[in-house]
Design a protein around this motif. Sequence first.
Motif, PDB file in Angstrom:
ATOM      1  N   THR A  79       1.148  -0.603  -0.044  1.00 61.63           N
ATOM      2  CA  THR A  79       0.086   0.122  -0.125  1.00 61.63           C
ATOM      3  C   THR A  79       0.992   1.345  -0.314  1.00 61.63           C
ATOM      4  O   THR A  79       0.691   2.382  -0.430  1.00 61.63           O
ATOM      5  N   MET A  80       1.708   1.553   0.953  1.00 65.99           N
ATOM      6  CA  MET A  80       2.974   2.417   0.616  1.00 65.99           C
ATOM      7  C   MET A  80       3.721   2.139  -0.584  1.00 65.99           C
ATOM      8  O   MET A  80       3.501   3.889  -0.576  1.00 65.99           O
ATOM      9  N   SER A  81       3.890   1.756  -0.886  1.00 65.45           N
ATOM     10  CA  SER A  81       4.616   1.612  -2.606  1.00 65.45           C
ATOM     11  C   SER A  81       3.920   2.795  -3.270  1.00 65.45           C
ATOM     12  O   SER A  81       4.187   3.257  -4.074  1.00 65.45           O
ATOM     13  N   GLU A  82       2.146   2.883  -2.633  1.00 67.52           N
ATOM     14  CA  GLU A  82       1.360   4.295  -3.579  1.00 67.52           C
ATOM     15  C   GLU A  82       1.575   5.044  -3.515  1.00 67.52           C
ATOM     16  O   GLU A  82       0.280   5.900  -3.753  1.00 67.52           O
ATOM     17  N   ASN A  83       2.023   5.369  -2.199  1.00 70.11           N
ATOM     18  CA  ASN A  83       1.699   6.925  -1.281  1.00 70.11           C
ATOM     19  C   ASN A  83       0.187   6.684  -1.521  1.00 70.11           C
ATOM     20  O   ASN A  83       0.276   8.734  -1.891  1.00 70.11           O
ATOM     21  N   PRO A  84      -0.589   6.355  -0.586  1.00 66.42           N
ATOM     22  CA  PRO A  84      -1.604   6.992  -0.713  1.00 66.42           C
ATOM     23  C   PRO A  84      -1.872   7.800   0.947  1.00 66.42           C
ATOM     24  O   PRO A  84      -0.550   8.127   1.740  1.00 66.42           O
ATOM     25  N   ASP A  85      -3.136   8.215   1.201  1.00 63.21           N
ATOM     26  CA  ASP A  85      -3.149   8.960   2.037  1.00 63.21           C
ATOM     27  C   ASP A  85      -4.423   8.761   3.465  1.00 63.21           C
ATOM     28  O   ASP A  85      -4.321   8.728   4.574  1.00 63.21           O
ATOM     29  N   CYS A 105      -2.551   1.439  10.622  1.00 61.17           N
ATOM     30  CA  CYS A 105      -2.104   2.135   9.575  1.00 61.17           C
ATOM     31  C   CYS A 105      -2.165   3.028  10.481  1.00 61.17           C
ATOM     32  O   CYS A 105      -2.130   4.925   9.957  1.00 61.17           O
ATOM     33  N   LEU A 110      -2.011   6.814   8.094  1.00 60.32           N
ATOM     34  CA  LEU A 110      -3.005   6.942   7.080  1.00 60.32           C
ATOM     35  C   LEU A 110      -4.720   6.597   8.296  1.00 60.32           C
ATOM     36  O   LEU A 110      -4.535   6.789   8.823  1.00 60.32           O
ATOM     37  N   ARG A 164      -5.625  10.338  -1.679  1.00 61.09           N
ATOM     38  CA  ARG A 164      -4.766   9.520  -2.685  1.00 61.09           C
ATOM     39  C   ARG A 164      -5.575   8.314  -1.723  1.00 61.09           C
ATOM     40  O   ARG A 164      -4.535   7.707  -1.056  1.00 61.09           O
ATOM     41  N   HIS A 166      -6.131   4.496  -1.323  1.00 59.42           N
ATOM     42  CA  HIS A 166      -5.920   3.060  -2.071  1.00 59.42           C
ATOM     43  C   HIS A 166      -7.385   2.253  -1.448  1.00 59.42           C
ATOM     44  O   HIS A 166      -7.467   1.642   0.129  1.00 59.42           O
TER      45      HIS A 166
END
Length: 354
Positions: A79-85, A105, A110, A164, A166
Amino acid sequence: MNDAANAARGAATSYGWIKEKIAKVPRVPIALIPTPLHEAPNLSRALGGPRIFIKRDDLTGVALGGNKLRNLEFRLARTMSENPDTVIVGLDLQSNSARQTVGACNKLGLKTILVLEGRPPAAPQGNLLIDYLLGAEVHFAPNAAEQRRMLDEIAARCRAEGGRPHILNDNPMFDVASAIAYIETTLEILEQMEAAGARPTDIYMSSSGKGQAGVVLAQRLTNAGFRMRGVTATSEFHVPSRTAAIANETARTLGLDIVIDEKEIDNDGGYVGERYGVPSEAAVEAVRMFGRLEGVVLDPIYTGKAAAGMIGHIRAGRYAKDDVLVFVHTGGAPAVFTWSSLWLDASAAGRGAA
Ligand SMILES: Cc1ncc(COP(=O)(O)O)c(C=O)c1O
């Protein structure tokens, strides 16, 4: 060296080569692991049965613990590899996974939005209560189709507002993460048992596929000789074929040249009771026994049913006194509050005839 040769080597070298394969998978630190393992002599005595050890994966340290924190280390790394918030996830109303996801999270900074299948209760209890306490935004969906629609709608709205999102259900690591996590748990068990001077005959665990796939892979990789005895809490799908499929997908992900056939999967579907999510009499008895004999709190939905399976097999004479069982406590105790009336009788049931 091939995997069979590695397995022979692994038995003598604390499984370093398996750990190296797992170390290549992206991961974020979340859980307090390794978890403890201890013997449960009062339970063994009460059952007149084999030695029993309990692996305490209920003590993984975040948001009251449980098995999911282990897989979240791998799922959320992806998940973090997509840089979500924001993480959005669709799960059951009283999901242990939901509670642990919110806790994990929170640690990663997050926001979590839960879309839970079920009707909002008048007075939230158990996992749902903790979801609120942890600050999740909670939505309710009447069925799975509507839940899916809501996940996409909420993600679109979040994006339109500059967020952002996910959707965790779409994470490619969703199932594989659990299996990898439970290869690691099994290695912990084997090392801890070795330190205790014992070897497991069988490992019992509540699973409908994901965790069991990991233990089965570890069994094959280590040649450790135990049998994996899964006990499912659901009859909604065919657990052996699902378990084998997840094990094989996990083997591919880790680059292991092994194939697991569904015929190798031992998962007892006889302890679900009326249906998923509803306590059975046998589970309630098992929860009482673990609590009253060992001070260990199980739950009546997952671990209680798995313990009922193990107890049922012991009572059926499957084990000799010198056999050694490991029961993996996968968490879930918040459900005892959802089902509070089950524990209020003052009977001595569960103390057993020691
Ligand atoms: C307490 C508990 N035990 C066991 C399981 C089963 O895990 P799996 O089917 O992923 O192995 C779950 C899943 O939600 C759970 O919450």
